[in-house]
Design a protein around this motif. Structure first.
Motif, PDB file in Angstrom:
ATOM      1  N   ASP A  44       4.599   5.820  -4.968  1.00 20.56           N
ATOM      2  CA  ASP A  44       4.830   5.905  -6.415  1.00 20.56           C
ATOM      3  C   ASP A  44       3.907   6.939  -7.056  1.00 20.56           C
ATOM      4  O   ASP A  44       4.321   7.707  -7.948  1.00 20.56           O
ATOM      5  CB  ASP A  44       4.620   4.540  -7.076  1.00 20.56           C
ATOM      6  CG  ASP A  44       5.810   3.606  -6.910  1.00 20.56           C
ATOM      7  OD1 ASP A  44       6.905   4.101  -6.579  1.00 20.56           O
ATOM      8  OD2 ASP A  44       5.637   2.392  -7.126  1.00 20.56           O
ATOM      9  N   ALA A  45       2.659   6.963  -6.619  1.00 19.31           N
ATOM     10  CA  ALA A  45       1.721   7.951  -7.164  1.00 19.31           C
ATOM     11  C   ALA A  45       2.150   9.366  -6.809  1.00 19.31           C
ATOM     12  O   ALA A  45       2.062  10.287  -7.638  1.00 19.31           O
ATOM     13  CB  ALA A  45       0.310   7.666  -6.633  1.00 19.31           C
ATOM     14  N   LEU A  46       2.633   9.561  -5.604  1.00 20.07           N
ATOM     15  CA  LEU A  46       3.111  10.882  -5.187  1.00 20.07           C
ATOM     16  C   LEU A  46       4.349  11.280  -5.984  1.00 20.07           C
ATOM     17  O   LEU A  46       4.482  12.436  -6.427  1.00 20.07           O
ATOM     18  CB  LEU A  46       3.405  10.854  -3.686  1.00 20.07           C
ATOM     19  CG  LEU A  46       3.492  12.188  -2.938  1.00 20.07           C
ATOM     20  CD1 LEU A  46       2.204  12.980  -3.074  1.00 20.07           C
ATOM     21  CD2 LEU A  46       3.811  11.916  -1.466  1.00 20.07           C
ATOM     22  N   GLY A  93       1.542  13.717   2.007  1.00 17.87           N
ATOM     23  CA  GLY A  93       1.272  14.415   0.761  1.00 17.87           C
ATOM     24  C   GLY A  93       1.261  15.918   0.943  1.00 17.87           C
ATOM     25  O   GLY A  93       1.785  16.666   0.102  1.00 17.87           O
ATOM     26  N   ARG A 127       0.828  -1.209   0.000  1.00 17.59           N
ATOM     27  CA  ARG A 127       0.000   0.000   0.000  1.00 17.59           C
ATOM     28  C   ARG A 127       0.863   1.259   0.000  1.00 17.59           C
ATOM     29  O   ARG A 127       0.593   2.215  -0.750  1.00 17.59           O
ATOM     30  CB  ARG A 127      -0.901  -0.035   1.232  1.00 17.59           C
ATOM     31  CG  ARG A 127      -2.114   0.855   1.169  1.00 17.59           C
ATOM     32  CD  ARG A 127      -3.009   0.592   2.362  1.00 17.59           C
ATOM     33  NE  ARG A 127      -4.200   1.439   2.330  1.00 17.59           N
ATOM     34  CZ  ARG A 127      -5.114   1.476   3.294  1.00 17.59           C
ATOM     35  NH1 ARG A 127      -4.987   0.675   4.352  1.00 17.59           N
ATOM     36  NH2 ARG A 127      -6.158   2.288   3.189  1.00 17.59           N
ATOM     37  N   LEU A 128       1.888   1.269   0.819  1.00 21.86           N
ATOM     38  CA  LEU A 128       2.814   2.397   0.846  1.00 21.86           C
ATOM     39  C   LEU A 128       3.491   2.586  -0.501  1.00 21.86           C
ATOM     40  O   LEU A 128       3.633   3.719  -0.992  1.00 21.86           O
ATOM     41  CB  LEU A 128       3.867   2.177   1.942  1.00 21.86           C
ATOM     42  CG  LEU A 128       3.483   2.540   3.369  1.00 21.86           C
ATOM     43  CD1 LEU A 128       4.534   2.016   4.341  1.00 21.86           C
ATOM     44  CD2 LEU A 128       3.330   4.050   3.521  1.00 21.86           C
ATOM     45  N   ASP A 140      -7.039   1.556   8.941  1.00 23.52           N
ATOM     46  CA  ASP A 140      -7.271   2.415   7.783  1.00 23.52           C
ATOM     47  C   ASP A 140      -7.241   3.893   8.139  1.00 23.52           C
ATOM     48  O   ASP A 140      -6.713   4.717   7.380  1.00 23.52           O
ATOM     49  CB  ASP A 140      -8.609   2.068   7.123  1.00 23.52           C
ATOM     50  CG  ASP A 140      -8.558   0.781   6.335  1.00 23.52           C
ATOM     51  OD1 ASP A 140      -7.435   0.337   5.997  1.00 23.52           O
ATOM     52  OD2 ASP A 140      -9.620   0.212   6.050  1.00 23.52           O
ATOM     53  N   TYR A 155      -3.695   4.939   8.540  1.00 25.49           N
ATOM     54  CA  TYR A 155      -2.999   4.975   7.252  1.00 25.49           C
ATOM     55  C   TYR A 155      -3.392   6.202   6.446  1.00 25.49           C
ATOM     56  O   TYR A 155      -2.545   6.861   5.839  1.00 25.49           O
ATOM     57  CB  TYR A 155      -3.279   3.708   6.452  1.00 25.49           C
ATOM     58  CG  TYR A 155      -2.504   3.692   5.159  1.00 25.49           C
ATOM     59  CD1 TYR A 155      -1.170   3.300   5.137  1.00 25.49           C
ATOM     60  CD2 TYR A 155      -3.093   4.121   3.969  1.00 25.49           C
ATOM     61  CE1 TYR A 155      -0.441   3.326   3.954  1.00 25.49           C
ATOM     62  CE2 TYR A 155      -2.371   4.143   2.788  1.00 25.49           C
ATOM     63  CZ  TYR A 155      -1.047   3.745   2.791  1.00 25.49           C
ATOM     64  OH  TYR A 155      -0.331   3.788   1.620  1.00 25.49           O
ATOM     65  N   ARG A 156      -4.671   6.519   6.423  1.00 23.07           N
ATOM     66  CA  ARG A 156      -5.124   7.691   5.665  1.00 23.07           C
ATOM     67  C   ARG A 156      -4.498   8.975   6.214  1.00 23.07           C
ATOM     68  O   ARG A 156      -4.123   9.870   5.445  1.00 23.07           O
ATOM     69  CB  ARG A 156      -6.646   7.771   5.689  1.00 23.07           C
ATOM     70  CG  ARG A 156      -7.319   6.795   4.727  1.00 23.07           C
ATOM     71  CD  ARG A 156      -8.791   7.110   4.568  1.00 23.07           C
ATOM     72  NE  ARG A 156      -9.536   6.820   5.784  1.00 23.07           N
ATOM     73  CZ  ARG A 156     -10.127   5.645   6.030  1.00 23.07           C
ATOM     74  NH1 ARG A 156     -10.033   4.660   5.145  1.00 23.07           N
ATOM     75  NH2 ARG A 156     -10.790   5.455   7.141  1.00 23.07           N
ATOM     76  N   ALA A 206       2.490   1.772  -3.513  1.00 19.90           N
ATOM     77  CA  ALA A 206       1.578   2.306  -4.519  1.00 19.90           C
ATOM     78  C   ALA A 206       1.334   3.796  -4.303  1.00 19.90           C
ATOM     79  O   ALA A 206       1.366   4.595  -5.257  1.00 19.90           O
ATOM     80  CB  ALA A 206       0.261   1.540  -4.488  1.00 19.90           C
ATOM     81  N   ASP A 207       1.113   4.201  -3.069  1.00 22.38           N
ATOM     82  CA  ASP A 207       0.821   5.604  -2.809  1.00 22.38           C
ATOM     83  C   ASP A 207       2.053   6.483  -2.939  1.00 22.38           C
ATOM     84  O   ASP A 207       1.961   7.633  -3.406  1.00 22.38           O
ATOM     85  CB  ASP A 207       0.198   5.758  -1.420  1.00 22.38           C
ATOM     86  CG  ASP A 207      -1.247   5.283  -1.388  1.00 22.38           C
ATOM     87  OD1 ASP A 207      -1.918   5.352  -2.430  1.00 22.38           O
ATOM     88  OD2 ASP A 207      -1.712   4.833  -0.319  1.00 22.38           O
ATOM     89  N   ILE A 258      -0.706   9.064   4.968  1.00 20.71           N
ATOM     90  CA  ILE A 258      -0.517   9.421   3.561  1.00 20.71           C
ATOM     91  C   ILE A 258      -0.980  10.846   3.287  1.00 20.71           C
ATOM     92  O   ILE A 258      -0.347  11.597   2.518  1.00 20.71           O
ATOM     93  CB  ILE A 258      -1.249   8.411   2.658  1.00 20.71           C
ATOM     94  CG1 ILE A 258      -0.532   7.061   2.711  1.00 20.71           C
ATOM     95  CG2 ILE A 258      -1.315   8.904   1.220  1.00 20.71           C
ATOM     96  CD1 ILE A 258       0.918   7.092   2.257  1.00 20.71           C
TER      97      ILE A 258
END
Length: 425
Positions: A333-335, A412, A327-328, A401, A404-405, A330-331, A408
């Motif tokens: 990489d998106a950032l 961000g 999960r980390l 969750d 985690y939210r 993916a997020d 991230i």
């Protein structure tokens, strides 16, 4: 806090991140004013289950009411159970466990075991390695038999250490494996000339210097070369062991087992306890009484460790860490796709990091801007890395969750703020 209270602590312990905390729960720490802060450092990697895990606190509270201390030469039922549990979970056939109070003590104990088992003196380590900050108290200890396996006793009072280089996983090259094998062989040659090689010591993930993963094929090559010289392979799993890196032990990935494995951090989930684990024939190379310390095997810390091991198995901590890492990744990489100066995103289980790069060069100031922005958002993160330009994300592996939210989202926001202030958008 008064001015005198704020100034009394020695400066050598380092700067304090965030306010003084008075409580904790899961990934959260609570300040005196009641504000909640997300601990993206997991208490320097130790609070893998989260702060104040109820099973651990219950075990510690009960044990403190029964028996708090025995000294290292008196046993306890909880110490016996903890040692048996570590041995049963370990990758060794006939395991022996040497309990310690700290990770650094486990490192020094393992080196003494290696010198006793091999009759050699020199040690090979690796660039970017971190194994603690003790300076060899045995250099000032009078009794000669305690120094026999410490490496002290030379005219210069120092044990010979040779440093080899590992390939940098952030910049992989096609010839990395061959170049590494040649370099390791040369380092072992140098160690052999300085009293023979007793041990090769490394972390399977160099977490302190930026979450730099060592590939399993390189670990196997290290084991092969170490054993060809009559040396032991010691894996420092103080940070990575017992689930944090997505596996109980890195030995699961290897063709040859390490001779010794070092545990700490997760083992106590905030309580001071460590261990050296290996086959009995190796660990018991040290004679009786040579490696003791007052608080090793302390009943309260052993109770914490016993509870931790129960949770690790029951909750499948390695599996939870792998899921969190995916999960980390993916997020992050998106950032990084939005902010091109975020480079070399990397995760291993519940360990993550990225580098801050400007004009093709590592930028420590930019990394400090990210961690500073995170701090203003009540997210605690450490920087570091070989160039000082890495941002590390090391949350508790048992993360829900909502936590985690927050992690991230706050990260961000900090990255966006650093980009704006640095003129990068």
């Amino acid at each position: 806090m008064t001015a005198s209270e704020a100034s009394t602590e020695a400066r050598s312990t380092g700067s304090t991140l965030g306010p003084a905390f008075t409580g904790g729960s899961g990934p959260w720490l609570y300040a005196e004013d009641g504000t909640a802060w997300f601990d993206g450092t997991a208490g320097s990697g130790a609070a893998t289950l989260g702060h104040q895990h109820p099973d651990v606190i219950a075990a510690v509270t009960a044990q403190a009411g029964r028996l708090a201390h025995t000294g290292c030469k008196l046993g306890s039922d909880v110490r016996r159970r903890m040692i048996g549990r570590i041995g049963a979970l370990s990758p060794y056939t006939e395991p022996a466990v040497l309990p310690t109070t700290t990770g650094a003590e486990a490192v020094e104990s393992a080196l003494k075991i290696a010198r006793a088992a091999t009759g050699h003196r020199a040690v090979v380590g690796f660039r970017y390695g971190f194994h603690g900050k003790t300076a060899g108290a045995l250099g000032l200890t009078w009794r000669a038999e305690f120094k026999t396996y410490s490496g002290f006793g030379d005219d210069d009072g120092r044990a010979p250490v040779v440093i080899a280089e590992l390939p940098d996983p952030r910049e992989p090259g096609p010839d990395d494996a061959a170049l590494f094998a040649d370099g390791l062989s040369a380092a072992l040659d140098a160690a052999d000339r300085r009293g023979g090689t007793a041990a090769v010591l490394l972390e399977p993930v160099q977490v302190t210097e930026g979450v730099l993963d060592v590939a399993p094929e390189l670990l196997d090559e290290i084991a092969r070369q170490a054993h060809s010289r009559g040396a032991l392979l010691i894996l420092d799993e103080i940070y990575t062991g017992l689930g944090r890196a997505g596996r109980l032990f890195t030995a699961e990935l290897m063709t040859r087992k390490p001779d010794l494995t070092l545990l700490g951090k997760t083992l106590g989930n905030g309580f001071p306890v460590g261990a050296v684990v290996g086959e009995r024939a190796v660990v018991d190379a040290l004679p009786p009484g040579v490696q003791t310390s007052t608080f090793s095997g302390n009943p309260v810390s052993c109770a914490a460790a016993e509870a931790v091991l129960d949770v690790v198995v029951r909750e499948d901590l390695p599996g939870r860490a792998r899921q969190l890492g995916k999960r980390l990744r993916a997020d992050l990489d998106a950032l990084a796709a939005r902010y091109s100066w975020m480079r070399a995103v990397r995760t291993t289980g519940a360990l993550a990091a990225f580098d801050c790069v400007r004009d093709g060069r590592p930028d420590p100031e930019l990394a400090r801007a990210v961690t500073g922005g995170a701090l203003r958002g009540r997210l605690l993160l450490f920087g570091g890395g070989p160039e000082g330009a890495s941002v590390k994300i090391v949350p508790p592996a048992l993360l829900d969750d909502d936590g985690y939210r927050f992690l991230i989202g706050a990260l961000g926001t900090a990255v966006a703020e650093a980009a704006r202030n640095g003129g990068l958008i």
